[in-house]
Scaffold this motif. Structure first.
Motif, PDB file in Angstrom:
ATOM      1  N   VAL A 117       0.821  -1.215   0.000  1.00 39.99           N
ATOM      2  CA  VAL A 117       0.000   0.000   0.000  1.00 39.99           C
ATOM      3  C   VAL A 117       0.856   1.266   0.000  1.00 39.99           C
ATOM      4  N   ALA A 118       2.068   1.183   0.542  1.00 45.16           N
ATOM      5  CA  ALA A 118       2.960   2.357   0.561  1.00 45.16           C
ATOM      6  C   ALA A 118       3.314   2.815  -0.849  1.00 45.16           C
ATOM      7  N   ASN A 119       3.200   1.936  -1.820  1.00 41.02           N
ATOM      8  CA  ASN A 119       3.508   2.282  -3.216  1.00 41.02           C
ATOM      9  C   ASN A 119       2.446   3.158  -3.869  1.00 41.02           C
ATOM     10  N   PHE A 120       1.254   3.243  -3.275  1.00 42.43           N
ATOM     11  CA  PHE A 120       0.137   3.854  -3.982  1.00 42.43           C
ATOM     12  C   PHE A 120      -0.397   5.133  -3.357  1.00 42.43           C
ATOM     13  N   HIS A 121      -0.428   5.223  -2.049  1.00 42.09           N
ATOM     14  CA  HIS A 121      -0.841   6.462  -1.387  1.00 42.09           C
ATOM     15  C   HIS A 121      -0.409   6.382   0.074  1.00 42.09           C
TER      16      HIS A 121
END
Length: 195
Positions: A117-121
């Motif tokens: 999830v850190a890759n997206f927002h």
């Protein structure tokens, strides 16, 4: 697959094909029996219930981190769409939380979700749980998910529905977000229903 299981998804998809909203227009999913209470584990290993999102719009997406194509593409569209709203309407954006619920809890541990999830927002929440917990949430959200055949090397794919819900601050369904159409379409649909 049983055709009766697809009927609610087809109805939801058809409801999403509506013209631009007016101040008097009812949201396409208003009154739909989608969603409900849950308690799952977030990407930091903390138990989280649906009540922790009360008062905020929720973008609810169901997928898995090992997905080779659709899930990362949709998660990127959600994250970038929300970033567009942050540029235009920061006060609205602060009242929206993107949530990625894993349908593959045996592989999607909190640590795996955290990296994903850190890759997206930066505010995207990743949720996982036991298989029974995920099955119960999937049922209440009209989400289909099932493990596919084993792949070479021991992995497997998960067949799942591709649905992105926009929920209101009370946790009631508003509309489907067209994450398959890219960030602009996501941002436009959020602006249409979130006030």
């Amino acid at each position: 697959m049983n055709i009766l299981r697809l009927a609610p998804l087809v109805a939801i998809a058809l409801a999403a094909c509506q013209p631009a909203a007016t101040s008097q227009e009812t949201a396409p999913l208003a009154g739909a029996k989608i969603g409900g209470p849950f308690t799952l584990t977030d990407q930091d290993g903390k138990r989280v219930s649906d009540t922790e999102f009360a008062g905020r719009y929720r973008i609810m997406y169901f997928g898995y981190t090992f997905c080779p194509d659709v899930c990362p593409t949709d998660a990127a569209a959600i994250g970038k769409g929300l970033a567009m709203i942050e540029q235009d309407d920061p006060s609205l954006a602060k009242r929206i939380v993107p949530v990625f619920v894993s349908v593959d809890p045996s592989r999607d541990t909190p640590a795996v979700l955290k990296s994903f999830v850190a890759n997206f927002h930066p505010r995207m929440v990743g949720l996982t749980g036991t298989q029974a917990e995920i099955d119960a949430v999937a049922k209440s959200w009209a989400v289909f998910a099932g493990k596919g055949d084993a792949q070479p090397g021991g992995g497997y794919l998960v067949n799942h529905s591709r649905t992105t819900y926009l929920m209101d601050p009370a946790g009631k369904p508003l509309a489907l977000l067209p994450s398959d159409k890219g960030p602009q379409a996501v941002a436009d649909e959020i602006r249409r229903w979130a006030k």
